[in-house]
Design a protein around this motif. Sequence first.
Motif, PDB file in Angstrom:
ATOM      1  N   VAL A 136       0.899  -1.079  -0.364  1.00 30.07           N
ATOM      2  CA  VAL A 136      -0.126  -0.260  -0.010  1.00 30.07           C
ATOM      3  C   VAL A 136       0.709   1.192   0.201  1.00 30.07           C
ATOM      4  O   VAL A 136       0.962   1.902   1.421  1.00 30.07           O
ATOM      5  N   GLY A 137       0.731   1.814  -0.297  1.00 33.25           N
ATOM      6  CA  GLY A 137       1.888   3.013  -1.305  1.00 33.25           C
ATOM      7  C   GLY A 137       3.135   2.387  -0.963  1.00 33.25           C
ATOM      8  O   GLY A 137       3.555   1.163  -1.986  1.00 33.25           O
ATOM      9  N   ALA A 138       4.268   2.570   0.060  1.00 32.12           N
ATOM     10  CA  ALA A 138       5.480   2.261   0.258  1.00 32.12           C
ATOM     11  C   ALA A 138       5.151   1.348   1.453  1.00 32.12           C
ATOM     12  O   ALA A 138       6.035   0.774   1.654  1.00 32.12           O
ATOM     13  N   THR A 139       4.700   1.108   2.176  1.00 32.68           N
ATOM     14  CA  THR A 139       4.133  -0.065   2.799  1.00 32.68           C
ATOM     15  C   THR A 139       4.033  -1.635   1.912  1.00 32.68           C
ATOM     16  O   THR A 139       2.999  -1.242   1.268  1.00 32.68           O
ATOM     17  N   ASP A 140       4.997  -2.568   2.718  1.00 33.02           N
ATOM     18  CA  ASP A 140       4.742  -3.331   2.341  1.00 33.02           C
ATOM     19  C   ASP A 140       5.136  -4.661   3.527  1.00 33.02           C
ATOM     20  O   ASP A 140       5.870  -4.557   4.824  1.00 33.02           O
ATOM     21  N   VAL A 141       3.943  -5.432   3.811  1.00 38.58           N
ATOM     22  CA  VAL A 141       4.243  -6.427   4.411  1.00 38.58           C
ATOM     23  C   VAL A 141       3.389  -7.738   4.061  1.00 38.58           C
ATOM     24  O   VAL A 141       2.849  -7.822   3.217  1.00 38.58           O
ATOM     25  N   MET A 142       3.639  -8.419   4.949  1.00 39.68           N
ATOM     26  CA  MET A 142       3.606 -10.329   4.618  1.00 39.68           C
ATOM     27  C   MET A 142       3.309 -10.936   5.077  1.00 39.68           C
ATOM     28  O   MET A 142       3.413 -10.810   6.472  1.00 39.68           O
ATOM     29  N   VAL A 143       2.316 -12.344   5.075  1.00 36.40           N
ATOM     30  CA  VAL A 143       1.059 -12.888   6.407  1.00 36.40           C
ATOM     31  C   VAL A 143       1.456 -13.971   5.534  1.00 36.40           C
ATOM     32  O   VAL A 143       1.284 -14.462   4.741  1.00 36.40           O
ATOM     33  N   GLY A 144       1.849 -14.930   7.278  1.00 33.22           N
ATOM     34  CA  GLY A 144       1.869 -16.283   6.717  1.00 33.22           C
ATOM     35  C   GLY A 144       1.166 -16.797   7.356  1.00 33.22           C
ATOM     36  O   GLY A 144       0.429 -16.162   9.138  1.00 33.22           O
ATOM     37  N   VAL A 145       0.175 -18.127   7.380  1.00 33.65           N
ATOM     38  CA  VAL A 145      -0.833 -18.512   8.290  1.00 33.65           C
ATOM     39  C   VAL A 145      -0.406 -20.061   7.955  1.00 33.65           C
ATOM     40  O   VAL A 145      -0.286 -21.039   7.153  1.00 33.65           O
ATOM     41  N   LYS A 146      -0.344 -20.864   9.775  1.00 36.05           N
ATOM     42  CA  LYS A 146       0.079 -21.941   9.942  1.00 36.05           C
ATOM     43  C   LYS A 146      -0.852 -22.285  10.932  1.00 36.05           C
ATOM     44  O   LYS A 146      -1.602 -22.112  11.942  1.00 36.05           O
ATOM     45  N   VAL A 147      -1.324 -23.736  10.720  1.00 41.81           N
ATOM     46  CA  VAL A 147      -2.382 -24.534  11.455  1.00 41.81           C
ATOM     47  C   VAL A 147      -1.396 -25.396  11.891  1.00 41.81           C
ATOM     48  O   VAL A 147      -0.655 -25.911  11.225  1.00 41.81           O
ATOM     49  N   SER A 148      -2.296 -25.629  12.979  1.00 43.90           N
ATOM     50  CA  SER A 148      -1.850 -26.720  14.281  1.00 43.90           C
ATOM     51  C   SER A 148      -2.378 -27.307  14.840  1.00 43.90           C
ATOM     52  O   SER A 148      -3.590 -27.013  15.161  1.00 43.90           O
ATOM     53  N   LEU A 149      -2.836 -28.657  14.637  1.00 43.45           N
ATOM     54  CA  LEU A 149      -3.320 -29.407  15.803  1.00 43.45           C
ATOM     55  C   LEU A 149      -3.304 -29.810  16.677  1.00 43.45           C
ATOM     56  O   LEU A 149      -1.905 -29.621  17.551  1.00 43.45           O
ATOM     57  N   VAL A 150      -4.072 -29.052  18.094  1.00 45.69           N
ATOM     58  CA  VAL A 150      -3.692 -28.624  20.220  1.00 45.69           C
ATOM     59  C   VAL A 150      -4.414 -29.045  20.348  1.00 45.69           C
ATOM     60  O   VAL A 150      -5.672 -29.465  20.590  1.00 45.69           O
ATOM     61  N   SER A 151      -4.669 -29.487  21.549  1.00 42.71           N
ATOM     62  CA  SER A 151      -5.432 -29.495  22.880  1.00 42.71           C
ATOM     63  C   SER A 151      -6.285 -28.018  23.406  1.00 42.71           C
ATOM     64  O   SER A 151      -5.356 -27.203  23.123  1.00 42.71           O
ATOM     65  N   PRO A 152      -7.125 -28.237  23.303  1.00 42.00           N
ATOM     66  CA  PRO A 152      -8.357 -26.633  23.668  1.00 42.00           C
ATOM     67  C   PRO A 152      -7.362 -26.652  25.059  1.00 42.00           C
ATOM     68  O   PRO A 152      -7.488 -26.965  25.566  1.00 42.00           O
ATOM     69  N   ASP A 153      -7.976 -25.126  25.145  1.00 38.10           N
ATOM     70  CA  ASP A 153      -7.682 -24.448  25.994  1.00 38.10           C
ATOM     71  C   ASP A 153      -8.915 -24.806  27.078  1.00 38.10           C
ATOM     72  O   ASP A 153      -9.621 -25.514  26.713  1.00 38.10           O
ATOM     73  N   ALA A 154      -8.219 -25.147  28.490  1.00 42.14           N
ATOM     74  CA  ALA A 154      -9.391 -25.651  29.285  1.00 42.14           C
ATOM     75  C   ALA A 154     -10.320 -24.827  30.052  1.00 42.14           C
ATOM     76  O   ALA A 154     -11.788 -25.435  29.958  1.00 42.14           O
ATOM     77  N   ALA A 155     -10.168 -24.158  29.557  1.00 38.62           N
ATOM     78  CA  ALA A 155     -11.880 -22.991  30.313  1.00 38.62           C
ATOM     79  C   ALA A 155     -12.245 -22.881  28.626  1.00 38.62           C
ATOM     80  O   ALA A 155     -13.790 -22.548  28.664  1.00 38.62           O
ATOM     81  N   GLU A 156     -11.454 -23.500  27.295  1.00 42.05           N
ATOM     82  CA  GLU A 156     -12.924 -23.135  26.109  1.00 42.05           C
ATOM     83  C   GLU A 156     -12.841 -24.692  25.923  1.00 42.05           C
ATOM     84  O   GLU A 156     -11.882 -23.817  24.619  1.00 42.05           O
ATOM     85  N   PRO A 157     -13.318 -25.244  26.131  1.00 44.51           N
ATOM     86  CA  PRO A 157     -13.042 -26.728  25.327  1.00 44.51           C
ATOM     87  C   PRO A 157     -13.676 -26.969  24.018  1.00 44.51           C
ATOM     88  O   PRO A 157     -13.251 -27.920  23.265  1.00 44.51           O
ATOM     89  N   ALA A 158     -14.407 -25.918  23.892  1.00 43.66           N
ATOM     90  CA  ALA A 158     -15.254 -25.736  22.397  1.00 43.66           C
ATOM     91  C   ALA A 158     -14.714 -24.961  21.457  1.00 43.66           C
ATOM     92  O   ALA A 158     -15.590 -24.411  20.614  1.00 43.66           O
ATOM     93  N   LYS A 159     -14.021 -24.928  21.476  1.00 46.03           N
ATOM     94  CA  LYS A 159     -13.308 -23.493  20.846  1.00 46.03           C
ATOM     95  C   LYS A 159     -11.611 -23.260  20.586  1.00 46.03           C
ATOM     96  O   LYS A 159     -11.328 -24.068  20.999  1.00 46.03           O
ATOM     97  N   GLY A 160     -11.154 -22.991  19.321  1.00 42.07           N
ATOM     98  CA  GLY A 160     -10.007 -22.812  18.366  1.00 42.07           C
ATOM     99  C   GLY A 160      -9.642 -22.374  18.826  1.00 42.07           C
ATOM    100  O   GLY A 160     -10.120 -21.788  19.206  1.00 42.07           O
ATOM    101  N   GLN A 161      -8.235 -21.505  18.651  1.00 38.61           N
ATOM    102  CA  GLN A 161      -7.455 -20.867  19.001  1.00 38.61           C
ATOM    103  C   GLN A 161      -6.923 -19.653  17.680  1.00 38.61           C
ATOM    104  O   GLN A 161      -6.314 -20.733  16.585  1.00 38.61           O
ATOM    105  N   VAL A 162      -6.365 -18.499  17.585  1.00 42.46           N
ATOM    106  CA  VAL A 162      -5.924 -17.772  16.972  1.00 42.46           C
ATOM    107  C   VAL A 162      -5.120 -17.014  17.969  1.00 42.46           C
ATOM    108  O   VAL A 162      -5.240 -16.180  18.264  1.00 42.46           O
ATOM    109  N   PHE A 163      -4.241 -17.035  16.622  1.00 47.23           N
ATOM    110  CA  PHE A 163      -3.005 -16.457  17.830  1.00 47.23           C
ATOM    111  C   PHE A 163      -1.973 -14.931  16.649  1.00 47.23           C
ATOM    112  O   PHE A 163      -1.690 -15.906  15.356  1.00 47.23           O
ATOM    113  N   ALA A 164      -1.470 -13.892  16.856  1.00 50.67           N
ATOM    114  CA  ALA A 164      -0.937 -13.376  16.211  1.00 50.67           C
ATOM    115  C   ALA A 164       0.168 -12.332  16.744  1.00 50.67           C
ATOM    116  O   ALA A 164       0.093 -12.634  17.662  1.00 50.67           O
ATOM    117  N   THR A 165       1.380 -12.836  15.462  1.00 55.75           N
ATOM    118  CA  THR A 165       2.374 -11.962  15.973  1.00 55.75           C
ATOM    119  C   THR A 165       2.940 -10.850  15.025  1.00 55.75           C
ATOM    120  O   THR A 165       2.150 -11.119  13.572  1.00 55.75           O
TER     121      THR A 165
END
Lengths: 257, 284, 316
Positions: free
Chosen positions: B52-81
């Motif tokens: 966008v203009g001079a701004t240049d960004v890249m995003v990579g998405v990787k998924v993996s199978l994990v045990s759910p958070d004990a507090a949310e057993p019926a929800k997947g998880q999403v993390f951003a860095t």
Amino acid sequence: MGRREYVSDGLRLDGRRPKELRNMRAQIGVLQSADGSAMFQMGNTQVLASVFGPREVEQRSQLQHDRAIVKCEYAMAAFSTGERRRRGKTDRRSTELSLVIRNTLEQTIQLEEYARSQIDVYVQVLQADGGTRCACINAAMLALADAGIKLRDVIASCAAGYLQGTPLLDLNHEEDRAGGPDISVAYQPGLGKIVALQMDGRLPTEAFDECVQLAIEGCKAMAGVMRKELLRHTRALMAAGEDAGGGGGGGGGAALR
Amino acid sequence: MQADISDAEKLYIAQGVAQGVRNDGRGCHDARPLELELGVVAQANGSARLHVGATDVMVGVKVSLVSPDAAEPAKGQVFATVECSSCASPEFKGRGGEDWGIDMAAALQSALQSSLDLGSLVVLAGKTVWAVHLDCLVLNDGGGVLGALSVAARAALAVTRLPKVEVTMGEGDDDEPEIELGDDSEGTPMGVTRVPVIVSVAQIGSRCVVDPSAEEEPCASAVLHFAVGPGGRLGAATKTGAGGIPQPALLEMLEAAQQLGPKVLRELDGFLAASAAAASARAA
Amino acid sequence: MSVTVRAYEHGAGTALIRDALKPLSRGAHASAYVAVGDVIDTDDSDVFLKGHGTQVIGDRLVATQCGAVTRTDKLISVRPPRERYVARAGDVVVGRIVEIAGKRWKVDLQSQQQGSLLLSAVHLPGGVQRRRNAEDELAMRSVFREGDLVSAEVQQVYHDGGVHLHTRSLKFGKLEQGQLVVVHPGLVKRQRSHFISFEPLGVDAILGLNGLIWVGPHLPRGEDGAPAAAGGGGGAAAAAPEREVRERAVRVAAAVRALAALHLQVFPSSITEAYQLSLEKGVAIKDVPQPAFLKLLAEHEAARRHNVMAAEAGGF
């Protein structure tokens, strides 16, 4: 689990022959803000390099009166490896590779042409599938050329290994992980000099020579491809700048250094 | 990150904004063109690179199978860095840009967590869920980085394919079910319709401008970043900058974001649909 | 308020100009290009002078940069498409003050080293050059402060690469009322004057040889070159230009960006042509550096060169 066949019927896991390189792709001038930049791809391995400089030295205490200082940093994107991993820029592997790359580049840049200045080289691994350090050196060299930094020669870097009694050129990650020896070489084709050599693992002496030779052949082939891309890119940029009305001399009347 | 800029340049920009003429010729409500590349990281489950203009960004998405958070057993998880690549500038070498990256990651993660259907990321309730990792790389800061990241993130998620999973229940009650990943060339897409874009609106003098450029950002007394979903629905909002925003200005900025957001989403979705159609035509 | 989302094309600008100029490439000006490490043809001569971008290895001349080979008498050099700016005495440059140290300002010229602007090399209020005193040193920040953009001339380049600047003529000094456009230094060639006034437009530009270009509304100047409005520190007192003038200035800046995107040289007539073309084609200012207009500009340039070549050929 049976033993893995890395070479069978003369073909490797990805269908290549033992002395075959992966597909290569080089793009020059990919980042707007850098003085020079390049993207280099070898099979699935993909690396971005950018160069800033020559510029004023940041820390006066590091200034050298007769040459440029080179700073290099290696980083891997979190999405670059098969198993996602968040890796800091200062972990051991990153530091080691930064040193290796810097050392290789220092032998090729005409440092004496840029006294009292600093040249920064940053490499960012976007995808790692074996041969990352080689790809980094190649990308960095292209980025330096893009920045117009004077080089004694082009550098090409390539790795060779030895599995099941067969020398293999340009290992991918799976082959790399097989535990056999792995020799990476950086080579200056015009000058005929090896500027970097690193071997991991054990190798019988006869095989060592064969593998180094193979790696050098690989480097020569890669240098040819990179040189073509450099020429193509140079031509494209300069054709625009040439004025049909006779052309400007610009910096042409140069002093002898 | 602040660009080096003189007071004289800032004044010129501010006076221009007051007249509705920005340094790149845009009007106050014009966003810069978005240039997208999809699938730039073939080994990731999904990826995108955005200019966008001079701004240049890249995003990579990787998924993996994990045990759910004990507090949310019926929800997947999403993390951003978010990482600022040194390739963008020497000021990002070492840990430079780390704090800024953390702030932006937090904004993105919150926007995604509240908009992705995390229930659809469950493989085996209470046992196995998908964890979606969005790793972002800033390759150049030309202003409006957070907004650019949000667009690239949405695009990367739109082309992400969750590998097919085969669940074989165990024989007896105590046996663990077996989970096998299928061939990920045919995966299931993720539902991204509710994923918002972040629209940044900068207050310069008494006017506001959308999608500020690198030279405009240091002229702003404050910037509001609105997460806007389809239909102009407002998600999260954060303010950066040391200046205060009078209430009428706040409403004006909100309205500008709610006007622009849906347009961006529409155009983006149109582009993604066209790319997908072209890709399947090529494959056919 | 339209929004554009399109596919990114790497090297689009270069591709556009290359395609537009392709039909012309069979001209007599086809240059020899080399890559790093290539042996340069010395016409079988043993006597040659090694110029910029070359090195001698054994008895061969080898390129150290990618670029076009230029030959002047026996001097063989390589001219690269891109390089950090190398200062020469007499160059007009635009730079940003980065530090005040002792009796000098350090100026970022986007070059190998920062430039030095000594207190003694600056024109101070009072008109006549006078001896610098202690007050001056402390008041340095009131003349130029960190972040300010200045225009200056390269006074001298020392053998260790140090660059000394001066702003002794009144036309140099702090830049106000305008915007900065940064292009590759190779796109700005040395010419008679780097202070350009696009008269009918009421827009001024300063073409720094280091690739930093300043574009803004015309500031009236006295005969001595000094800005007529206020000496040295217009600042907040300067009246904002009218909207029409600003639009013209912003369009000139956009025209410069468009030329740079196509790697075309930036000088007064090329800027004017790009500007006029954008008006002719009814292109909004914000769309000037975008692909649609770039294509038109590339074609326009190809046509212009074709005419020049035809005229030259016709001259025989």
